[in-house]
Write an enzyme that holds these catalytic residues in place. Structure first.
Site, PDB file in Angstrom:
ATOM      1  N   HIS A   1       0.914  -1.204   0.035  1.00 52.44           N
ATOM      2  CA  HIS A   1       0.125   0.046  -0.147  1.00 52.44           C
ATOM      3  C   HIS A   1       0.773   1.241   0.133  1.00 52.44           C
ATOM      4  CE1 HIS A   1      -3.144  -2.645   0.650  1.00 52.44           C
ATOM      5  NE2 HIS A   1      -2.824  -3.032   2.035  1.00 52.44           N
TER       6      HIS A   1
ATOM      7  N   HIS B   1      -7.074  -4.420  -1.482  1.00 55.21           N
ATOM      8  CA  HIS B   1      -6.363  -5.589  -1.324  1.00 55.21           C
ATOM      9  C   HIS B   1      -6.948  -6.617  -2.655  1.00 55.21           C
ATOM     10  CE1 HIS B   1      -6.343  -4.841   3.006  1.00 55.21           C
ATOM     11  NE2 HIS B   1      -5.235  -5.086   2.884  1.00 55.21           N
TER      12      HIS B   1
END
Length: 329
Positions: free
Chosen positions: A57, A216
């Site tokens: 991320h 995700h």
């Protein structure tokens, strides 16, 4: 998509080595861990702030370590929660005697492992509190909502509050107020490629987009025909404004967040469309942040985040920060 890697199974180890090498003047990696912290940690008498989660991320979360933001970040394997012992080491590293606040995104693995770490730290007589970020309105049930890009605003506000010398209870209360005023919605044009897998986890047709995609690669709430930017602005803002917490005359902060492969050109096009719509609703935008803040490796897509401001939240959001990826002077 081609990758700049050494070993696909060592990406987190190699990334952390490069991160600390690049910013070694201000950051350190705790030996034998995947924890990155301020070089001068702990700061005596200041509430310590720890966040983290699975890697992939970037720049979250290690990019937000610095004066006025986080004291440490725990980097799990790609899209995998860090283990409780790693989180515990981060807590110990930043405890300056005033307690530690954990800022946790609302994913079951993160919540469970950070909670276990907090209990372990309390056994060592460290005062620990937690806040759970759940800004993703793609999920209808607030208790199940995921933490996505709005988490960065929580880092900033809690970090500035801690920097002011506030107590742990005060920092937690302010972070919770920010979370209550925070909503986000995302969309994707492509899947992400986990380095060890070497190929996208699924496909999205070239003339389609996924509304409500998670960071995700979780499924979205709806697959729609690909729309122009102005229509995407409507599709992302509608569920945020439907929440009913943003009223005419309110002051807000806006974040347009790229998910890893969306050019800034496209992000700014979307930003212009979103700002037009907020203006038409008589919402006053205090500050707009555009860029990659909470990504999903190489996913093409964006998210929109709104934070409703009061005087305290505005002052804290705009307070100085020297974090590498959220610098405010």
């Amino acid at each position: 998509m081609k990758k700049i890697l050494n070993d696909p199974n060592q990406v987190v180890k190699d990334m952390l080595a490069g991160l600390v090498a690049a910013h070694g003047g201000v950051l350190k990696q705790l030996p034998g861990t995947t924890v990155v912290a301020k070089k001068e940690s702990p700061v005596k008498g200041k509430v310590g702030l720890v966040s983290g989660g699975g890697s992939g991320h970037e720049p979250a979360h290690a990019g937000y370590i610095g004066k006025g933001m986080l004291d440490a970040a725990v980097c799990g394997e790609v899209f995998t929660s860090p283990t409780p012992d790693q989180v515990q080491e981060a807590i110990k590293a930043v405890d300056g005697g005033a307690g530690v606040l954990l800022i946790v995104k609302n994913y079951s693995g993160d919540v469970m492992n950070f909670d276990m770490a907090a209990e372990l730290a309390k056994m060592e007589e460290i005062e620990v509190e937690q806040v759970i970020v759940n800004d993703d309105v793609a999920i209808e049930d607030p208790a199940s909502r995921r933490g996505i890009a709005g988490t960065v605003f929580v880092h900033k506000i809690a970090g500035a509050k801690a920097e002011s010398g506030a107590s742990l209870a005060e920092v937690k209360a302010t972070a919770e107020k920010a979370i209550q005023n925070l909503r986000s919605m995302g969309m994707a044009l492509s899947a992400c490629t986990i380095p060890a897998a070497g190929k996208p986890g699924f496909t999205i047709a070239s003339d389609e987009m996924e509304l409500g995609m998670g960071i995700h690669g979780e499924p979205g709430i709806e697959t729609l025909p690909l729309s122009p930017a102005d229509a995407i602005a409507d599709q992302l803002l509608a569920p945020i404004l439907k929440e009913g917490i943003y009223e005419e005359g309110d002051e807000v902060a806006l974040m347009i967040n790229g998910l890893g492969s969306t050019p800034l050109m496209e992000q700014y096009i979307l930003a212009g469309n979103v700002l037009d719509r907020l203006k038409s609703r008589k919402l006053n935008v205090c500050r707009t942040f555009v860029g990659d803040y909470m990504t999903a490796i190489d996913m093409a897509g964006v998210s929109v985040t709104l934070l409703k401001l009061d005087e305290e939240l505005k002052e804290l959001l705009l307070a100085p920060s020297d974090a590498q990826h959220f610098t405010i002077q």
